[in-house]
Design a protein around this motif. Structure first.
Motif, PDB file in Angstrom:
ATOM      1  N   MET A   1      48.525  -0.207 -27.573  1.00 18.00           N
ATOM      2  CA  MET A   1      48.057   1.088 -28.207  1.00 18.00           C
ATOM      3  C   MET A   1      48.340   2.119 -26.929  1.00 18.00           C
ATOM      4  N   LYS A   2      49.169   3.291 -26.914  1.00 16.34           N
ATOM      5  CA  LYS A   2      49.189   4.087 -26.216  1.00 16.34           C
ATOM      6  C   LYS A   2      47.934   4.952 -26.199  1.00 16.34           C
ATOM      7  N   TYR A   3      47.618   5.618 -24.790  1.00 12.91           N
ATOM      8  CA  TYR A   3      46.574   6.553 -25.017  1.00 12.91           C
ATOM      9  C   TYR A   3      46.665   7.723 -25.968  1.00 12.91           C
ATOM     10  N   SER A   4      47.773   8.267 -26.067  1.00 16.80           N
ATOM     11  CA  SER A   4      48.045   9.449 -27.319  1.00 16.80           C
ATOM     12  C   SER A   4      47.730   8.934 -28.670  1.00 16.80           C
ATOM     13  N   ASP A   5      47.733   7.797 -28.856  1.00 17.93           N
ATOM     14  CA  ASP A   5      47.409   6.976 -30.409  1.00 17.93           C
ATOM     15  C   ASP A   5      45.952   7.175 -30.485  1.00 17.93           C
ATOM     16  N   ASN A   6      44.836   7.516 -29.459  1.00 16.81           N
ATOM     17  CA  ASN A   6      43.542   7.429 -29.829  1.00 16.81           C
ATOM     18  C   ASN A   6      43.112   8.891 -29.071  1.00 16.81           C
ATOM     19  N   ILE A   7      43.437   9.931 -29.947  1.00 15.20           N
ATOM     20  CA  ILE A   7      43.166  11.164 -29.598  1.00 15.20           C
ATOM     21  C   ILE A   7      42.228  11.588 -30.624  1.00 15.20           C
ATOM     22  N   LYS A   8      40.688  12.117 -30.112  1.00 17.34           N
ATOM     23  CA  LYS A   8      39.868  12.787 -31.023  1.00 17.34           C
ATOM     24  C   LYS A   8      39.197  13.886 -30.622  1.00 17.34           C
ATOM     25  N   PRO A   9      38.884  15.068 -31.470  1.00 21.95           N
ATOM     26  CA  PRO A   9      38.260  16.229 -30.782  1.00 21.95           C
ATOM     27  C   PRO A   9      36.890  15.980 -30.123  1.00 21.95           C
ATOM     28  N   ILE A  10      36.334  16.949 -29.563  1.00 22.41           N
ATOM     29  CA  ILE A  10      34.897  16.820 -29.057  1.00 22.41           C
ATOM     30  C   ILE A  10      33.797  16.621 -30.142  1.00 22.41           C
ATOM     31  N   SER A  11      34.149  17.063 -31.244  1.00 23.59           N
ATOM     32  CA  SER A  11      33.165  17.024 -32.603  1.00 23.59           C
ATOM     33  C   SER A  11      32.930  15.706 -32.772  1.00 23.59           C
ATOM     34  N   TYR A  12      34.114  15.121 -32.895  1.00 23.77           N
ATOM     35  CA  TYR A  12      34.050  13.634 -33.400  1.00 23.77           C
ATOM     36  C   TYR A  12      33.353  12.562 -32.354  1.00 23.77           C
ATOM     37  N   LEU A  13      33.520  12.883 -31.103  1.00 23.82           N
ATOM     38  CA  LEU A  13      32.705  12.240 -30.112  1.00 23.82           C
ATOM     39  C   LEU A  13      31.205  12.567 -30.203  1.00 23.82           C
ATOM     40  N   LYS A  14      30.889  13.874 -30.556  1.00 21.34           N
ATOM     41  CA  LYS A  14      29.506  14.391 -30.646  1.00 21.34           C
ATOM     42  C   LYS A  14      28.658  13.510 -31.859  1.00 21.34           C
ATOM     43  N   ALA A  15      29.734  13.477 -33.153  1.00 21.77           N
ATOM     44  CA  ALA A  15      29.027  12.961 -34.284  1.00 21.77           C
ATOM     45  C   ALA A  15      28.999  11.444 -34.228  1.00 21.77           C
ATOM     46  N   ASN A  16      29.744  10.638 -33.529  1.00 20.78           N
ATOM     47  CA  ASN A  16      29.968   9.349 -33.546  1.00 20.78           C
ATOM     48  C   ASN A  16      29.866   8.691 -32.378  1.00 20.78           C
ATOM     49  N   ALA A  17      29.126   8.998 -31.471  1.00 22.51           N
ATOM     50  CA  ALA A  17      28.981   8.638 -29.974  1.00 22.51           C
ATOM     51  C   ALA A  17      28.890   7.009 -29.946  1.00 22.51           C
ATOM     52  N   ALA A  18      27.730   6.498 -30.833  1.00 16.20           N
ATOM     53  CA  ALA A  18      27.423   5.019 -30.795  1.00 16.20           C
ATOM     54  C   ALA A  18      28.525   4.349 -31.375  1.00 16.20           C
ATOM     55  N   GLU A  19      29.263   4.441 -32.484  1.00  9.88           N
ATOM     56  CA  GLU A  19      30.574   3.909 -32.950  1.00  9.88           C
ATOM     57  C   GLU A  19      31.661   3.706 -31.974  1.00  9.88           C
ATOM     58  N   ILE A  20      32.046   5.066 -31.321  1.00 13.83           N
ATOM     59  CA  ILE A  20      32.714   5.365 -30.321  1.00 13.83           C
ATOM     60  C   ILE A  20      32.619   4.136 -29.220  1.00 13.83           C
ATOM     61  N   SER A  21      31.281   4.261 -28.866  1.00 12.73           N
ATOM     62  CA  SER A  21      30.883   3.186 -27.678  1.00 12.73           C
ATOM     63  C   SER A  21      31.273   1.688 -28.181  1.00 12.73           C
ATOM     64  N   ARG A  22      30.888   1.214 -29.321  1.00 17.59           N
ATOM     65  CA  ARG A  22      31.166   0.076 -29.610  1.00 17.59           C
ATOM     66  C   ARG A  22      32.650  -0.198 -29.705  1.00 17.59           C
ATOM     67  N   THR A  23      33.392   0.800 -30.162  1.00 19.65           N
ATOM     68  CA  THR A  23      34.747   0.661 -30.337  1.00 19.65           C
ATOM     69  C   THR A  23      35.439   0.368 -29.046  1.00 19.65           C
ATOM     70  N   LEU A  24      35.179   1.295 -28.252  1.00 21.15           N
ATOM     71  CA  LEU A  24      35.602   1.207 -26.984  1.00 21.15           C
ATOM     72  C   LEU A  24      35.287  -0.177 -26.222  1.00 21.15           C
ATOM     73  N   ASN A  25      34.258  -0.507 -26.183  1.00 18.14           N
ATOM     74  CA  ASN A  25      33.800  -1.763 -25.794  1.00 18.14           C
ATOM     75  C   ASN A  25      34.803  -3.033 -26.058  1.00 18.14           C
TER      76      ASN A  25
END
Length: 91
Positions: A1-25
């Motif tokens: 996966m290229k970094y540019s394939d995983n781009i999200k707006p800051i509003s997505y980060l704010k609304a989905n922080a726990a899910e993002i944390s799990r996915t990144l791990n």
């Protein structure tokens, strides 16, 4: 996966922080966060971050060693062992 394939707006980060944390791990892939359509930060799991920091530290050590070689700040093996046997810590 290229970094540019995983781009999200800051509003997505704010609304989905726990899910993002799990996915990144799980995936160990960074996520680019945008604000007003521009890349502003990269979020990554702690293991990847620590690995990156260790790699950077090793690269710095290698760069310093290369500089010392270029500046002639080297000893041949015989002199190095001679100094070690004498206990010359300051040279």
């Amino acid at each position: 996966m290229k970094y540019s394939d995983n781009i999200k707006p800051i509003s997505y980060l704010k609304a989905n922080a726990a899910e993002i944390s799990r996915t990144l791990n799980e995936l160990r892939e960074p996520m680019v966060i945008t604000q007003n359509g521009e890349a502003r930060m990269v979020v990554q799991d702690i293991r990847s971050y620590e690995q990156t920091q260790e790699t950077l530290a090793l690269l710095k050590i290698l760069a310093l060693g290369s500089q010392e070689v270029e500046q002639g700040k080297t000893l041949d093996a015989a002199e190095c062992f001679h100094r070690l046997r004498r206990g010359d810590d300051d040279q």
